[in-house]
Write a protein that holds these residues in place. Structure first.
Motif, mmCIF file in Angstrom:
data_model
loop_
_atom_site.group_PDB
_atom_site.id
_atom_site.type_symbol
_atom_site.label_atom_id
_atom_site.label_comp_id
_atom_site.label_asym_id
_atom_site.label_seq_id
_atom_site.Cartn_x
_atom_site.Cartn_y
_atom_site.Cartn_z
ATOM 1 N N LEU A 29 10.452 -0.299 72.566
ATOM 2 C CA LEU A 29 11.611 -0.995 72.040
ATOM 3 C C LEU A 29 11.336 -2.484 72.106
ATOM 4 C CD1 LEU A 29 13.502 -2.343 74.521
ATOM 5 C CD2 LEU A 29 13.842 0.066 74.981
ATOM 6 N N THR A 39 8.544 -6.768 74.190
ATOM 7 C CA THR A 39 8.342 -5.342 73.944
ATOM 8 C C THR A 39 8.301 -4.596 75.269
ATOM 9 O OG1 THR A 39 5.928 -5.531 73.915
ATOM 10 C CG2 THR A 39 7.069 -5.729 71.794
ATOM 11 N N LEU A 52 18.502 -5.392 70.271
ATOM 12 C CA LEU A 52 17.657 -4.313 70.741
ATOM 13 C C LEU A 52 17.274 -3.466 69.538
ATOM 14 C CD1 LEU A 52 16.673 -2.408 73.094
ATOM 15 C CD2 LEU A 52 18.931 -1.383 72.980
ATOM 16 N N GLN A 53 15.985 -3.203 69.353
ATOM 17 C CA GLN A 53 15.528 -2.310 68.293
ATOM 18 C C GLN A 53 14.641 -1.252 68.927
ATOM 19 O OE1 GLN A 53 13.860 -4.219 64.861
ATOM 20 N NE2 GLN A 53 14.026 -2.366 63.645
ATOM 21 N N ILE A 54 14.875 0.004 68.565
ATOM 22 C CA ILE A 54 14.242 1.132 69.234
ATOM 23 C C ILE A 54 13.281 1.853 68.296
ATOM 24 C CG2 ILE A 54 14.702 3.305 70.417
ATOM 25 C CD1 ILE A 54 17.599 1.988 70.823
ATOM 26 N N VAL A 93 17.170 5.856 74.296
ATOM 27 C CA VAL A 93 17.717 4.647 74.914
ATOM 28 C C VAL A 93 19.239 4.733 74.941
ATOM 29 C CG1 VAL A 93 17.901 2.136 74.723
ATOM 30 C CG2 VAL A 93 15.746 3.261 74.188
#
Length: 92
Positions: free
Chosen positions: A49, A28, A61-63, A68
């Motif tokens: 993220l 994270t 990748l997760q936001i 970003v």
């Protein structure tokens, strides 16, 4: 095979690069102290993220609430990372 994250300051000065090995399944990155990598954010921004290694061996990748950019393109929610991708957190 290990994956690495290179953290630089806003001016991308080489002397300030911090190399972080991605050994855990999930990393994270965010504004608050509860993140593994804490970054400076403006105002009351508390987004973060995650970079997560999936069973297929790829990193995703997760936001969650941060602006970003991946290789110069705005990413809204989710993206698959490739070798030598450039990730920028914050306004372009």
């Amino acid at each position: 095979m290990a994956a690495y994250l290179q953290k630089t300051d806003n001016n991308q000065k080489i002397s300030h690069i911090e190399k972080i090995e991605l050994t855990a399944t999930k990393l994270t990155i965010g504004c608050g102290p509860g993140n593994q990598v804490v970054i400076p954010c403006e105002g009351e921004e508390q987004g973060y993220l995650t970079i997560e290694r999936h069973e297929d061996g790829c990193y995703y990748l997760q936001i969650f609430g941060l602006p970003v950019y991946l290789n110069g393109c705005f990413v809204e929610l989710l993206a698959r990372l490739q070798h030598q991708d450039f990730l920028r957190i914050g306004e372009q």
